[in-house]
Design a protein around this motif. Structure first.
Motif, PDB file in Angstrom:
ATOM      1  N   LEU A 170       0.850  -1.206   0.000  1.00 53.05           N
ATOM      2  CA  LEU A 170       0.000   0.000   0.000  1.00 53.05           C
ATOM      3  C   LEU A 170       0.881   1.250   0.000  1.00 53.05           C
ATOM      4  N   ARG A 171       1.970   1.158   0.786  1.00 50.14           N
ATOM      5  CA  ARG A 171       2.862   2.324   0.879  1.00 50.14           C
ATOM      6  C   ARG A 171       3.422   2.671  -0.513  1.00 50.14           C
ATOM      7  N   TRP A 172       3.930   1.673  -1.243  1.00 45.46           N
ATOM      8  CA  TRP A 172       4.472   1.921  -2.584  1.00 45.46           C
ATOM      9  C   TRP A 172       3.367   2.301  -3.561  1.00 45.46           C
ATOM     10  N   GLY A 173       2.199   1.704  -3.348  1.00 47.70           N
ATOM     11  CA  GLY A 173       1.048   2.067  -4.197  1.00 47.70           C
ATOM     12  C   GLY A 173       0.708   3.537  -4.046  1.00 47.70           C
ATOM     13  N   ASP A 174       0.772   4.045  -2.817  1.00 42.92           N
ATOM     14  CA  ASP A 174       0.490   5.482  -2.589  1.00 42.92           C
ATOM     15  C   ASP A 174       1.443   6.357  -3.396  1.00 42.92           C
TER      16      ASP A 174
ATOM     17  N   TYR B 187      -1.584  15.676  -1.721  1.00 39.86           N
ATOM     18  CA  TYR B 187      -1.339  14.237  -1.798  1.00 39.86           C
ATOM     19  C   TYR B 187       0.002  13.899  -1.165  1.00 39.86           C
ATOM     20  N   ALA B 188       1.011  14.706  -1.555  1.00 39.12           N
ATOM     21  CA  ALA B 188       2.354  14.450  -1.031  1.00 39.12           C
ATOM     22  C   ALA B 188       2.360  14.588   0.489  1.00 39.12           C
ATOM     23  N   ALA B 189       1.627  15.594   1.004  1.00 42.04           N
ATOM     24  CA  ALA B 189       1.568  15.810   2.447  1.00 42.04           C
ATOM     25  C   ALA B 189       1.071  14.545   3.153  1.00 42.04           C
ATOM     26  N   GLY B 190       0.086  13.859   2.513  1.00 41.61           N
ATOM     27  CA  GLY B 190      -0.431  12.624   3.111  1.00 41.61           C
ATOM     28  C   GLY B 190       0.591  11.498   3.032  1.00 41.61           C
ATOM     29  N   VAL B 191       1.209  11.363   1.877  1.00 41.85           N
ATOM     30  CA  VAL B 191       2.108  10.225   1.634  1.00 41.85           C
ATOM     31  C   VAL B 191       3.300  10.253   2.589  1.00 41.85           C
ATOM     32  N   ILE B 192       3.692  11.481   3.024  1.00 43.28           N
ATOM     33  CA  ILE B 192       4.821  11.590   3.960  1.00 43.28           C
ATOM     34  C   ILE B 192       4.626  10.661   5.163  1.00 43.28           C
ATOM     35  N   PHE B 193       3.354  10.565   5.635  1.00 48.95           N
ATOM     36  CA  PHE B 193       3.086   9.779   6.851  1.00 48.95           C
ATOM     37  C   PHE B 193       3.363   8.293   6.642  1.00 48.95           C
ATOM     38  N   ASP B 194       3.308   7.875   5.368  1.00 48.12           N
ATOM     39  CA  ASP B 194       3.646   6.478   5.067  1.00 48.12           C
ATOM     40  C   ASP B 194       5.062   6.147   5.485  1.00 48.12           C
ATOM     41  N   PHE B 195       5.919   7.188   5.395  1.00 49.98           N
ATOM     42  CA  PHE B 195       7.346   6.891   5.581  1.00 49.98           C
ATOM     43  C   PHE B 195       7.909   7.459   6.869  1.00 49.98           C
TER      44      PHE B 195
ATOM     45  N   LEU C 124      -5.829  10.376   8.709  1.00 48.75           N
ATOM     46  CA  LEU C 124      -4.993  11.241   7.839  1.00 48.75           C
ATOM     47  C   LEU C 124      -5.197  10.908   6.357  1.00 48.75           C
ATOM     48  N   ASN C 125      -5.818   9.760   6.111  1.00 51.50           N
ATOM     49  CA  ASN C 125      -6.035   9.345   4.724  1.00 51.50           C
ATOM     50  C   ASN C 125      -6.873  10.351   3.949  1.00 51.50           C
ATOM     51  N   VAL C 126      -7.482  11.285   4.684  1.00 55.68           N
ATOM     52  CA  VAL C 126      -8.304  12.304   4.009  1.00 55.68           C
ATOM     53  C   VAL C 126      -7.430  13.200   3.102  1.00 55.68           C
ATOM     54  N   LEU C 127      -6.129  13.325   3.435  1.00 56.46           N
ATOM     55  CA  LEU C 127      -5.249  14.227   2.664  1.00 56.46           C
ATOM     56  C   LEU C 127      -5.128  13.806   1.192  1.00 56.46           C
ATOM     57  N   PRO C 128      -4.774  12.554   0.887  1.00 55.12           N
ATOM     58  CA  PRO C 128      -4.722  12.191  -0.528  1.00 55.12           C
ATOM     59  C   PRO C 128      -6.061  12.368  -1.241  1.00 55.12           C
ATOM     60  N   TYR C 129      -7.160  12.099  -0.496  1.00 53.82           N
ATOM     61  CA  TYR C 129      -8.472  12.317  -1.132  1.00 53.82           C
ATOM     62  C   TYR C 129      -8.653  13.779  -1.507  1.00 53.82           C
ATOM     63  N   LEU C 130      -8.259  14.674  -0.576  1.00 56.56           N
ATOM     64  CA  LEU C 130      -8.381  16.113  -0.861  1.00 56.56           C
ATOM     65  C   LEU C 130      -7.502  16.476  -2.065  1.00 56.56           C
ATOM     66  N   GLY C 131      -6.307  15.870  -2.083  1.00 51.49           N
ATOM     67  CA  GLY C 131      -5.402  16.134  -3.214  1.00 51.49           C
ATOM     68  C   GLY C 131      -6.040  15.722  -4.524  1.00 51.49           C
ATOM     69  N   ALA C 132      -6.662  14.516  -4.509  1.00 55.98           N
ATOM     70  CA  ALA C 132      -7.297  14.043  -5.736  1.00 55.98           C
ATOM     71  C   ALA C 132      -8.448  14.952  -6.131  1.00 55.98           C
ATOM     72  N   LEU C 133      -9.194  15.410  -5.116  1.00 59.68           N
ATOM     73  CA  LEU C 133     -10.317  16.324  -5.398  1.00 59.68           C
ATOM     74  C   LEU C 133      -9.807  17.618  -6.045  1.00 59.68           C
TER      75      LEU C 133
END
Lengths: 611, 218
Positions: A68-72, A105-113, A149-158
């Motif tokens: 999932l992390r790499w998928g993000d 989106y990037a702001a959200g993905v940071i939390f993955d790592f 926090l998953n709301v961040l990528p959704y907002l990015g996509a929006l």
């Protein structure tokens, strides 16, 4: 092997294929940078496709978490590259919206790592479920606690959605509706589908595999459509280009135009067969700038080089006429025109142009000049004929004086004793009168000689003075007062003595005729020269005749127009030819009081302006 | 006849030609005066004997203009025209107006000098004639009105008796008048008297009428 393990790789293969095609096009043409960006998104999608397949077949929650992390990251690259693609491809859109999508989106993905390295999607994955589906295929889905926090990528996509819709609307308003609808619509569809679908999965409402890559197929379709449209447009353009090239060939052949272009960076010359034959090159010979210059006649080479360099410098069209010495002995006159093309840094990179054989025009021009010269000469001789009796008077004066002086000398010698003191002044006077007669003859001879226009610096006062000499006797016989006025401070003019005498003589004789035709008026002619600064001297010949009918003012300089019973109507037209060949103008007007005034201008000689 | 020497006046707008001609005439022994235009010549008023040598073509007043102006003056000198080129019309007009001669500028010296000589002769003759007539008129002016009446009859060839009856005087009276007339006019014969009356241009103004309006019957 089941349909899932077949379908996802196929999607990936499709993405890779189109991605490679677009990459190839994008690399070949720097102007198509958008295609490079699109190929990035296609490659990212192929990667995401692989991750999706791996998730479906994962064995442990940890494995899913890592995938999932790499998928993000993969989806993030998709979002970023699509945003950039739309921005470049549409050349429209709001900059802040464009930055907002990938940014959020990037702001959200940071939390993955970031530590504690939890998944952005799930705070905790509780387990994996195997879902059986048709065709004997099965896939796994994760179950767990969603991460807020998953709301961040959704907002990015929006944000990407908003950006795409906005950019598409702008593009549509600019007229490219098809592109806005197909490309913008497909990207918007993908974003919507991705948001909705993954939201449903991650909230646990549906249990399905991720479909980011599958829904990307819509974009693939749209871009394939764009590509095929472009390809067929290019094919049509190619056909049209061929057609237009044929038309240009035909036009060029019909007009005898040879076309050429010179690449200024590689020094390569492209030239049509016509160009080559006009300049005396063989069909297959390879050409460059130096060889082109070598074809130019030796005497014209400097002029051509100067014109060429001037054109490169100031960007004006290259326009020059020069000769070409064909190895067979023939000399051709060529008109060469060219236009410079520059790169974005304003550096000249190419000159494109035509050459045209103008030998025939040149020949007829020469013939015409010769004819005009003959006509001018004939008219001059005929004018001198009109003046003949008056000029005979001009000669008889010094001759008569010489005779009388000689006779007086004889008588003084017969005196007893001979009156020798008287002889010295007599001999001096005889000599002076002889010179005077010689001068008259010399001037006449100069006027009767056939010659071309050879301008040199002339004093206006001399010109007018000589006219006074030539016409004085005639004026006296016709009882006309001739007033000559050339003020001081007149600059010299550039002109040919004989031809300007002809013009002045013509105007003064015409003036006398006009006075003869209007018996009531006073009988006066004034010849005045005027200089009011600038580059021209104006000479005016005014008479006290009947003037010119206003409707005739425009046509009196036309050949064969005459008001005289025995006139040929060539005097004024020749005068105009002469004055215009000097770079001046000639015109007529009616004076305020009575009679007409003819004016002409002559270029002032530059040297004398400074003095 | 005037005592002063004849002077040849030369008018030409060409200074060089003017000088040459004046030099030639001077060398030939004539007194010469030069003028550079017709106007300049007309402006001088002296009445010296002589003749005029003029250029035909001049700016301003031409030679013919000068001749026309001179025609008003009974004492004008004879004119010789010099021209570079002569056309028939101008020549005829000049001669008709009484030009002495019409020469081209390159005419031989002998012809020019002969023409000048002729012109001076003519001027001298004309002047002498003018003087003689003046003197003659003076003689006739001395006659009394009665003597002029008698003279009128005498030159018409009338006899004394006819004159006497016509004038209503005695024949003797007529004889006395005739004697006075011949003495005053200094003639010896009637024929000579008749010639002098004609020369002096007497009784010409109002042709043959007697004072008092009677028609003369021949």
């Amino acid at each position: 092997m089941n349909w899932i393990t077949i379908a996802w790789p196929m999607v990936a293969a499709a993405c890779l294929t189109l991605g490679l095609i677009e990459l190839r096009i994008g690399l070949a043409r720097p102007a198509d940078a958008a295609r490079l960006l699109f190929s990035v998104s296609a490659f990212a999608t192929a990667t995401v496709c692989g991750i999706e397949l791996a998730i479906m077949q994962a064995d442990s929650p940890d494995q899913v978490k890592a995938l999932l992390r790499w998928g993000d990251i993969g989806v993030g690259v998709m979002i970023a590259s699509l945003t950039a693609f739309i921005w470049v491809y549409f050349r429209s859109g709001n900059k802040w919206l464009a930055l907002a999508g990938p940014g959020l989106y990037a702001a959200g993905v940071i939390f993955d790592f970031l530590p504690p390295r939890r998944s952005l999607t799930y705070l905790q994955i509780t387990g994996l479920r195997t879902v059986e589906t048709f065709g004997g295929a099965s896939y796994r889905v994760a179950e767990g606690v969603p991460n807020p926090l998953n709301v961040l990528p959704y907002l990015g996509a929006l944000m990407l959605l908003v950006f795409v819709v906005d950019a598409s609307l702008r593009l549509a308003r600019r007229g490219a509706r098809r592109r806005a609808l197909v490309v913008g619509g497909s990207v918007a569809f993908w974003v919507l589908a991705a948001i909705a679908h993954s939201a449903l999965i991650e909230s646990g409402i549906v249990q399905m595999p991720y479909l980011f890559s599958v829904s990307y197929l819509v974009i693939l379709l749209a871009m394939t459509y764009e590509l095929t449209t472009d390809v067929s447009a290019a094919a049509r353009l190619g056909r049209e280009l061929q057609e237009s090239e044929r038309r240009m060939d035909l036009a060029g052949a019909a007009a005898g135009l040879g076309m050429w272009s010179l690449d200024l960076t590689s020094d390569e010359v492209w030239a049509t067969a016509k160009t080559r034959s006009l300049l005396g090159f063989a069909e297959t010979e390879s050409l460059n700038q130096a060889r082109l210059m070598g074809a130019v006649h030796l005497e014209d080479r400097d002029a051509v080089r100067v014109a060429f360099e001037t054109s490169l410098r100031n960007g004006r069209d290259f326009d020059v006429e020069h000769r070409v010495q064909i190895p067979g002995g023939e000399t051709r006159w060529i008109a060469a025109r060219g236009r410079v093309e520059r790169d974005s840094g304003r550096r000249p990179i190419l000159m494109r142009g035509v050459v045209l054989d103008i030998s025939a025009q040149r020949r007829s021009q020469l013939d015409l000049q010769q004819l005009q010269g003959q006509l001018a000469h004939t008219s001059r001789v005929s004018m001198m004929g009109q003046l003949a009796s008056a000029l005979a008077h001009e000669l008889n004066q010094p001759l008569g004086a010489i005779l009388r002086n000689a006779e007086a000398a004889e008588l003084f010698l017969q005196h007893d004793p001979p009156d020798l003191d008287e002889l010295r002044p007599i001999l001096a006077d005889i000599r002076a009168d002889d010179q005077r007669a010689r001068d008259v003859i010399e001037r006449l001879r100069a006027l009767l000689k056939r010659r071309s226009i050879e301008p040199r610096a002339l004093a206006v006062a001399d010109l007018l003075g000589n006219i006074a000499m030539l016409t004085r006797a005639d004026a006296a016989a016709r009882r006309v007062t001739l007033e000559i006025e050339s003020g001081s401070g007149l600059p010299q003019v550039m002109g040919d003595w004989v031809h300007l005498q002809q013009v002045l003589l013509n105007l003064v004789l015409n003036a006398m005729d006009a006075i003869d035709e209007s018996p009531g008026n006073s009988r006066q002619i004034a010849v005045r020269a005027r200089y009011s600064g600038g580059r021209e001297v104006e000479v005016a010949v005014s008479d006290s005749g009947h003037g010119i009918l206003p409707e005739k003012l425009g046509i009196i300089f036309e050949p064969f127009f005459t008001t005289k019973e025995n006139g040929m109507g060539i005097g004024l037209s020749i005068s105009r030819t002469i004055i215009e060949a000097h770079g001046g103008r000639i015109w007529a007007e009616n004076s305020h009081s009575e009679g007409a005034t003819f004016r002409f201008t002559l270029p002032a000689a530059v040297e004398s302006l400074s003095s | 006849m005037s005592q002063s020497l004849p002077v040849v006046s030369i008018v030409d707008d060409d200074p060089s030609f003017l000088k040459a001609v004046s030099r030639l005439l001077h060398a030939a022994g004539y007194a010469v005066r030069t003028f550079s235009s017709a106007g300049e010549f007309l402006a001088q008023t002296t009445d010296t004997p002589g003749c005029l040598v003029a250029d035909l073509h001049m700016p301003g007043l031409s030679g013919l203009d000068l001749q026309t102006a001179l025609a008003q003056d009974p004492q004008a000198p004879p004119v010789i025209f010099l021209t570079g080129q002569g056309d028939i019309a101008t020549t005829v007009r000049a001669m008709r107006q009484g030009a002495e001669d019409f020469l081209t500028k390159d005419a031989p010296k002998a012809i020019l000098l002969k023409a000048v000589e002729r012109a001076l002769d003519r001027d001298a003759r004309q002047r002498a004639e003018r003087v003689r007539l003046q003197e003659l008129r003076g003689r006739f002016d001395a006659l009394t009105p009665r003597e002029r009446e008698v003279l009128q009859h005498v030159v018409l060839g009338r006899l004394n008796k006819q004159i006497a009856s016509n004038l209503g005087v005695s024949e003797r009276m007529v004889k006395l008048h005739r004697t006075a007339i011949t003495t005053k006019v200094q003639v010896r014969s009637v024929a000579e008297l008749t010639r002098l009356v004609q020369d002096a241009g007497l009784f010409e103004e109002n042709t043959p009428t007697f004072p008092g309006g009677f028609q003369v019957r021949r």
